[in-house]
Structure formats: structure tokens, C-alpha cells
Design an enzyme around this catalytic site. Sequence first.
Site, short mmCIF file in Angstrom:
data_model
loop_
_atom_site.label_atom_id
_atom_site.label_comp_id
_atom_site.label_asym_id
_atom_site.label_seq_id
_atom_site.Cartn_x
_atom_site.Cartn_y
_atom_site.Cartn_z
CD GLU A 50 -2.62 1.67 2.45
OE1 GLU A 50 -3.36 2.81 2.32
OE2 GLU A 50 -2.46 0.97 3.56
CG ASP A 75 3.04 7.42 4.34
OD1 ASP A 75 3.70 8.63 4.51
OD2 ASP A 75 1.96 7.39 4.06
CG ASP A 124 -1.28 16.01 -2.76
OD1 ASP A 124 -2.03 16.36 -3.84
OD2 ASP A 124 -0.59 17.01 -2.12
CE LYS A 128 -1.23 25.48 -6.69
NZ LYS A 128 -0.48 26.22 -5.97
#
Length: 225
Positions: A50, A75, A124, A128
Amino acid sequence: MGKNKIARFAENKLLPNVIQPTREEALNNFELKGKWREKIFKNDHPIVLELGCGKGEYTVGMAKAFPDKNFIGVDIKGARFWFGAKDAINNNLGNVAFLRTQIELIDCFFAENEVDEIWITFPDPQIKYRRGKHRLTHPDFLNRYKNILKSSAIVHLKTDSEFLHGYTLGLLQGLGYEILTAHHDIYGAPEYEPDTLYLREIKTYYEELFSSKGKTITYIKFKLK
């Protein structure tokens, strides 16, 4: 840095299911590369990653649901996945580990064909344009995943971002990758494959948050080989 974070970072160093290599170790033939089953899990079960696991709810939830698979939450924020690491230990889950690293380095930690499945949960979306290279489904990341995945491996993207969902679908189609399933609303879709019912049963912290605000949760399942 708050006292709780400092305490979690300190405890992570002692937890047997947390691996925190340095960047130098990652770039210089990392010792567990190709040996996760042998040295960490002590079995030959499939390995599922994950990516961007946050607090580790999905990693731990899947480990409970699928005891015949090994799950690794990845992470850079160790104070977050501390929650999942502790939960796994408290529930005696030997099929869970957490790797603290930047996902850009993922292919430094796993050998070719070592990984059976990847989940990308609520990353995320990097909306942009100048941040596009940081999207976890950007071609650069997909190529890194290809380096470690088996030919039959499945990749899952679960997100509340319609932008990231659409971007990824278009990218996969343009690159000629096989899209197995695509849902624009997993809670509103009446049709469901039996093996993906757990999509609605296991939720991350962010999924709970987004769902409570009425956001639609989307899903894509695809192959890279």
C-alpha cells in the site's frame, strides 16, 4: 515537533514490523531486496504494497481479511503509520510490515517480480501542472512499479479526486495498459465483482473523512504488464 510525534518515532525504532532504512542503504543494495518473504514474513505468500499508507488502516484491514497474503504499508511519515504498526502487533498480525521511505525509491527496496499487487489509496492528486511528476500514477512512478511487479500483478487506485481518476484513466489508455475495472462511484455502483466487495468494507481515515463530506469515491484496477 510535538511530544507525541517524538514518542512515536522513538517507538518505531523498537517495533519489529517497522523498517526504516536510510537513503544510503536504499541506494546501495538494500539488504531485504528480494528477501522480504524469507527474512520478514517467513513464508512464500504473495506480497501486497500500500503506497502512501497514512495511518495504515487499509494495510491492517486487508491483512485481517487476507491472512494468506503479506502486506507492506509504505509511507515517509512514520508518526502516522505508527498507529497501523501498533494495531498489527496488538492483533498478532504476522503478515504486516511498514516501510518508511519516499515512494520515489520503491524499486530500490524490492527485486524484479517480487511484488504481487499494489494499492494506491487516496494520494495527493497534485492538481497543479508543475506538480504532475509527483502524482503516484505519473508514468515515472508506473515504470518504477513495473520494475518490481510480477507479470500478473494488479494495481489499484482508490481516490476521492475526480481529477486524478480521469488523469489516470486517460494515461493508462494512452499507454496501452489493461484497465480491468473503473468505477466513478464505488458506493453508488450496483454491479460489483465478488472479490472486490471489500472495497467498501475497509476504509482509510481519509476515506471516512471524504465520504462524510459527500465526496464520491472512485476506483481503478489495472495491469502494467
